[in-house]
Design a protein around this motif. Structure first.
Motif, PDB file in Angstrom:
ATOM      1  N   ALA A  20      -0.583  51.572 -13.024  1.00  0.00           N
ATOM      2  CA  ALA A  20       0.466  52.439 -13.544  1.00  0.00           C
ATOM      3  C   ALA A  20       0.837  52.130 -14.983  1.00  0.00           C
ATOM      4  N   LEU A  21       0.442  50.961 -15.489  1.00  0.00           N
ATOM      5  CA  LEU A  21       0.824  50.575 -16.845  1.00  0.00           C
ATOM      6  C   LEU A  21      -0.388  50.575 -17.772  1.00  0.00           C
ATOM      7  N   PRO A  22      -0.166  50.874 -19.029  1.00  0.00           N
ATOM      8  CA  PRO A  22      -1.277  50.804 -19.976  1.00  0.00           C
ATOM      9  C   PRO A  22      -1.745  49.363 -20.137  1.00  0.00           C
ATOM     10  N   THR A  23      -3.052  49.172 -20.100  1.00  0.00           N
ATOM     11  CA  THR A  23      -3.605  47.823 -20.158  1.00  0.00           C
ATOM     12  C   THR A  23      -3.693  47.340 -21.603  1.00  0.00           C
ATOM     13  N   ARG A  24      -3.158  46.127 -21.827  1.00  0.00           N
ATOM     14  CA  ARG A  24      -3.313  45.476 -23.121  1.00  0.00           C
ATOM     15  C   ARG A  24      -3.774  44.056 -22.872  1.00  0.00           C
ATOM     16  N   LYS A  25      -4.587  43.570 -23.755  1.00  0.00           N
ATOM     17  CA  LYS A  25      -5.134  42.231 -23.608  1.00  0.00           C
ATOM     18  C   LYS A  25      -4.027  41.186 -23.722  1.00  0.00           C
ATOM     19  N   ARG A  26      -4.231  40.082 -23.016  1.00  0.00           N
ATOM     20  CA  ARG A  26      -3.422  38.896 -23.154  1.00  0.00           C
ATOM     21  C   ARG A  26      -1.959  39.120 -22.819  1.00  0.00           C
ATOM     22  N   ARG A  27      -1.664  39.973 -21.837  1.00  0.00           N
ATOM     23  CA  ARG A  27      -0.280  40.176 -21.433  1.00  0.00           C
ATOM     24  C   ARG A  27      -0.112  39.903 -19.948  1.00  0.00           C
ATOM     25  N   LEU A  28       1.014  39.265 -19.622  1.00  0.00           N
ATOM     26  CA  LEU A  28       1.381  39.080 -18.218  1.00  0.00           C
ATOM     27  C   LEU A  28       2.010  40.348 -17.676  1.00  0.00           C
ATOM     28  N   GLU A  29       1.737  40.614 -16.428  1.00  0.00           N
ATOM     29  CA  GLU A  29       2.397  41.706 -15.722  1.00  0.00           C
ATOM     30  C   GLU A  29       3.138  41.075 -14.548  1.00  0.00           C
ATOM     31  N   LEU A  30       4.463  41.166 -14.578  1.00  0.00           N
ATOM     32  CA  LEU A  30       5.318  40.508 -13.591  1.00  0.00           C
ATOM     33  C   LEU A  30       5.895  41.571 -12.661  1.00  0.00           C
ATOM     34  N   GLY A  31       5.642  41.415 -11.383  1.00  0.00           N
ATOM     35  CA  GLY A  31       6.031  42.453 -10.435  1.00  0.00           C
ATOM     36  C   GLY A  31       6.995  41.974  -9.362  1.00  0.00           C
ATOM     37  N   LEU A  32       8.095  42.725  -9.207  1.00  0.00           N
ATOM     38  CA  LEU A  32       9.056  42.487  -8.127  1.00  0.00           C
ATOM     39  C   LEU A  32       9.143  43.671  -7.169  1.00  0.00           C
ATOM     40  N   LEU A  33       8.528  44.802  -7.535  1.00  0.00           N
ATOM     41  CA  LEU A  33       8.631  46.014  -6.719  1.00  0.00           C
ATOM     42  C   LEU A  33       7.579  45.988  -5.612  1.00  0.00           C
ATOM     43  N   GLY A  34       7.760  45.067  -4.716  1.00  0.00           N
ATOM     44  CA  GLY A  34       6.824  44.756  -3.651  1.00  0.00           C
ATOM     45  C   GLY A  34       6.836  43.244  -3.499  1.00  0.00           C
ATOM     46  N   PRO A  35       5.815  42.643  -2.908  1.00  0.00           N
ATOM     47  CA  PRO A  35       5.745  41.184  -2.914  1.00  0.00           C
ATOM     48  C   PRO A  35       5.699  40.667  -4.358  1.00  0.00           C
ATOM     49  N   LEU A  36       6.266  39.498  -4.597  1.00  0.00           N
ATOM     50  CA  LEU A  36       6.226  38.904  -5.932  1.00  0.00           C
ATOM     51  C   LEU A  36       4.784  38.829  -6.411  1.00  0.00           C
ATOM     52  N   GLU A  37       4.523  39.378  -7.605  1.00  0.00           N
ATOM     53  CA  GLU A  37       3.159  39.456  -8.098  1.00  0.00           C
ATOM     54  C   GLU A  37       3.127  39.115  -9.583  1.00  0.00           C
ATOM     55  N   VAL A  38       2.130  38.307  -9.974  1.00  0.00           N
ATOM     56  CA  VAL A  38       1.871  38.003 -11.389  1.00  0.00           C
ATOM     57  C   VAL A  38       0.404  38.296 -11.655  1.00  0.00           C
ATOM     58  N   ARG A  39       0.138  39.071 -12.692  1.00  0.00           N
ATOM     59  CA  ARG A  39      -1.237  39.395 -13.076  1.00  0.00           C
ATOM     60  C   ARG A  39      -1.403  39.118 -14.564  1.00  0.00           C
ATOM     61  N   PHE A  40      -2.616  38.726 -14.918  1.00  0.00           N
ATOM     62  CA  PHE A  40      -2.927  38.495 -16.331  1.00  0.00           C
ATOM     63  C   PHE A  40      -4.295  39.099 -16.620  1.00  0.00           C
ATOM     64  N   ASN A  41      -4.306  40.021 -17.577  1.00  0.00           N
ATOM     65  CA  ASN A  41      -5.541  40.744 -17.884  1.00  0.00           C
ATOM     66  C   ASN A  41      -6.120  41.434 -16.644  1.00  0.00           C
ATOM     67  N   GLY A  42      -5.227  41.909 -15.805  1.00  0.00           N
ATOM     68  CA  GLY A  42      -5.665  42.653 -14.628  1.00  0.00           C
ATOM     69  C   GLY A  42      -6.022  41.799 -13.441  1.00  0.00           C
ATOM     70  N   HIS A  43      -5.932  40.476 -13.564  1.00  0.00           N
ATOM     71  CA  HIS A  43      -6.310  39.586 -12.459  1.00  0.00           C
ATOM     72  C   HIS A  43      -5.073  38.914 -11.880  1.00  0.00           C
ATOM     73  N   ALA A  44      -5.047  38.767 -10.558  1.00  0.00           N
ATOM     74  CA  ALA A  44      -3.907  38.136  -9.898  1.00  0.00           C
ATOM     75  C   ALA A  44      -3.827  36.669 -10.257  1.00  0.00           C
ATOM     76  N   VAL A  45      -2.610  36.191 -10.467  1.00  0.00           N
ATOM     77  CA  VAL A  45      -2.352  34.784 -10.800  1.00  0.00           C
ATOM     78  C   VAL A  45      -1.662  34.139  -9.607  1.00  0.00           C
ATOM     79  N   PRO A  46      -2.262  33.081  -9.003  1.00  0.00           N
ATOM     80  CA  PRO A  46      -1.611  32.406  -7.868  1.00  0.00           C
ATOM     81  C   PRO A  46      -0.390  31.626  -8.355  1.00  0.00           C
ATOM     82  N   VAL A  47       0.762  31.928  -7.792  1.00  0.00           N
ATOM     83  CA  VAL A  47       2.017  31.349  -8.286  1.00  0.00           C
ATOM     84  C   VAL A  47       2.340  30.030  -7.603  1.00  0.00           C
ATOM     85  N   GLY A  48       1.943  29.832  -6.361  1.00  0.00           N
ATOM     86  CA  GLY A  48       2.261  28.592  -5.672  1.00  0.00           C
ATOM     87  C   GLY A  48       3.003  28.854  -4.380  1.00  0.00           C
TER      88      GLY A  48
END
Length: 641
Positions: A20-48
């Protein structure tokens, strides 16, 4: 935090933040609208683990603001922290910083700022912020007349949702924020649906709105939007059913009626008010519903004046709305049958509903009382009266019953007419008076069961009982105008002494209205004496005793004797064995007699544990008093009822 959560966007197969968001390099995408989600460059980041996720979620809920360590401790351990809480928070923050560095985020995301930490968003993207921005942009576009742009913005905003907000994060702040975000999501959905309805998408929205209403049954705006979509799609009956089911949910869950806007929409659907609702499409609009009657016949308006101080019966009124379904001439006539004990308000309900629904019958309303001076009227006399009201010249009205009935059905052919038949004595009396086409409806009231109605289609049967306490007080207050008796604590007791029986309540209210120097407590004191109660409630037109005597007078000799004997007994309720013993009858004969009393609504089932012998019966208190009085004095039933 988990819940069933479906997207309102049936066409969206991918609701991820990345899509849903325009992709830009080297940016984090932080998501709360669902399960907590962190993505970087389109890839999921394991938070712990859960604690690291709780710390990150708490910081994400307050971007660019300092969150104290004490507050983080409170949220992570829900008010029961260990002694090492401050150290463990520091360990969690250090682990999160390492996660971000490991995936290649060079900017510092979590900074130390006394007395705690701060999430620095910078150029990073948070779905909550993006959602709010797009919804606000859609609102501005709507105000400027850009409906299509607003629809697109809302569609993109709702695509950000991947499930229930903060799903899987357990903290008090997360739960509170999840509720707030869910409310914002529903408001956006309602705005989105409203714009699409304005764009004429009512048919394509039916499935989505049905799902949304099923998941959110107490959202009045969604309920209204579904009704509107159904009406505009030619599903007028479904729209009425949606309101009925929604209202039941409101009453069951909240103890409240739907709001004014929803009720006004319901009335507009009842009136088929396309000016207010927009044009209906499809089969429903094909039926003639204009205010002009078919042919050159006049439109009779024979309804008596509406009932004053009407209260309660909301469920029954909504059930009667089923009679408004669109039908063709060849369909069976719609029939509603309202029955119940003497004085329970059958006629009042029929007249009240008929006034409410009159606009739905553009070819007029016919009304007849089928009892006169305590005797059943002949159906031929009623037919002749109806035919004159329908504009048939007297010399053209046949002399025989069958010929009159045939002409009556011919005149009503193709017309949408409501026929109210009050106090019907038997099915043979009723049968010739039923319209012959499906566009017209008949609303019938009577004390006795009319078995033959089963062969006339699938009649709607309503058996009226006592009013609810709140409705009893409303009815009393409506009769006693000018005095706020609803605030008097004695009014509740007055309603109980009246058995929550509409006629008795009207009689009590009339007594208070005619005796302004009486307090409610004065009348209560009089009614507390069982020997005086019927006399106090039997003045003028609201005579409880006279109405009960009419019901008693309709019984055969055996049932009348049973009524007197059972009412004079000491037991409040009884089973069939006890009744057989008191009546000195064989078991089968006692059971048949009880059934006849049930059919005339002078007896009711008090409890049913299954089987004939698990069923207990009783007379309501006013009926018991009348039965005892009748047994003691062997009163003759007056000729005029």
């Amino acid at each position: 935090m988990s819940a069933v959560h479906s997207s309102p966007l049936a066409e969206c197969s991918d609701n991820s933040l990345q899509s849903a968001l325009p992709t830009r390099k080297r940016r984090l995408e932080l998501g709360l609208l669902g399960p907590l989600e962190v993505r970087f460059n389109g890839h999921a980041v394991p938070v712990g683990g859960p604690r690291q996720r709780a710390v990150l979620a708490t910081l994400m809920l307050a971007p660019e603001r300092v969150v104290s360590v004490d507050y983080l401790i409170e949220e992570v351990w829900n008010g029961d922290p260990p002694s090492t809480g401050r150290a463990q928070i520091a360990i969690c923050v250090a682990a999160l910083r390492k996660v971000f560095r490991t995936v290649g985020v060079h900017q510092q995301v979590i900074v130390t700022a006394a007395p705690g930490y701060k999430l620095v968003t910078g150029e990073h993207i948070m779905d909550t912020v993006e959602f709010t921005r797009r919804v606000e942009s859609a609102q501005r576009a709507t105000e400027q007349g850009g409906r299509e742009q607003a629809i697109a913005l809302l569609r993109d905003a709702l695509r950000l949702w991947r499930g229930p907000a903060l799903d899987g994060v357990s903290s008090r702040a997360a739960e509170t924020e999840a509720m707030r975000l869910e409310e914002q999501r529903l408001l956006a959905i309602e705005q989105y649906m409203a714009l699409r309805l304005k764009a004429g998408e009512h048919q394509t929205l039916l499935s989505e709105l049905s799902t949304l209403v099923r998941e959110n049954p107490l959202r009045e705006r969604l309920l209204a939007q579904l009704m509107l979509a159904q009406y505009r799609s030619g599903q007028r009956v479904e729209a009425l059913r949606t309101f009925r089911e929604g209202r039941r949910e409101f009453v069951a869950e909240l103890g409240l009626e739907p709001g004014t806007e929803l009720q006004e929409l319901h009335h507009a659907v009842l009136r088929d008010d396309s000016a207010a609702l927009g044009p209906a499409a499809g089969p429903a609009s094909a039926a003639p519903t204009s205010a002009e009657p078919s042919g050159n016949w006049p439109s009779p308006a024979q309804l008596p004046s509406n009932i004053g101080a009407f209260a309660g019966r909301e469920d029954e009124l909504i059930e009667l709305d089923d009679l408004l379904a669109e039908r063709s001439d060849d369909d069976p006539v719609g029939i509603g049958f309202v029955t119940g004990a003497p004085g329970v308000g059958k006629t009042a309900l029929a007249i009240h509903w008929a006034h409410r629904a009159a606009a739905h019958f553009p070819d007029g309303t016919l009304y007849a009382d089928l009892q006169e001076a305590g005797q059943p009227l002949s159906p031929q006399a009623v037919l002749q009266r109806f035919l004159r009201g329908l504009g048939v010249e007297p010399e053209r009205i046949p002399g025989g019953l069958e010929e009159c009935a045939a002409l009556y059905r011919t005149v009503l052919r193709g017309r949408r007419t409501l026929v109210i038949l009050n106090d019907v004595h038997s099915f043979p009396q009723l049968r010739p008076l039923l319209p012959g086409n499906g566009r017209s409806c008949a609303l019938v009231t009577g004390r006795t069961e009319l078995q033959g109605l089963i062969h006339s289609g699938s009649p709607l049967r309503l058996c009226l009982g006592q009013l609810r306490q709140t409705d009893s007080v409303r009815l009393l207050s409506g009769v006693v105008r000018g005095r706020r008796i609803d605030r008097d604590p004695a009014t509740a007791r007055l309603a109980e002494l009246c058995d929550h029986h509409p006629l008795a309540l009207r009689a009590a209210g009339a007594r208070l209205a005619n005796k302004p120097h009486w307090t409610v407590a004065d009348l209560v004191a009089r009614l507390e004496n069982p020997r005086r109660r019927l006399a106090e409630l039997s003045h003028g037109e609201y005579s409880v005793r006279a109405r009960l005597e009419c019901g008693y007078g309709s019984l055969d000799a055996a049932a009348a004797r049973a009524y007197r004997v059972l009412g004079a007994g000491q037991s409040v309720d009884f089973d069939v064995r006890e009744a057989a013993n008191v009546l000195e009858l064989p078991l089968a004969e006692a059971e048949d007699t009880i059934e006849r009393l049930l059919d005339t609504h002078l007896l009711e089932v008090a409890a049913d544990r299954g089987g004939v012998f698990g069923r207990r019966y009783r007379l309501q208190e006013l009926l018991r008093l009348h039965a005892r009085e009748t047994a003691a004095s062997t009163l003759l039933v007056p000729s005029g009822c």
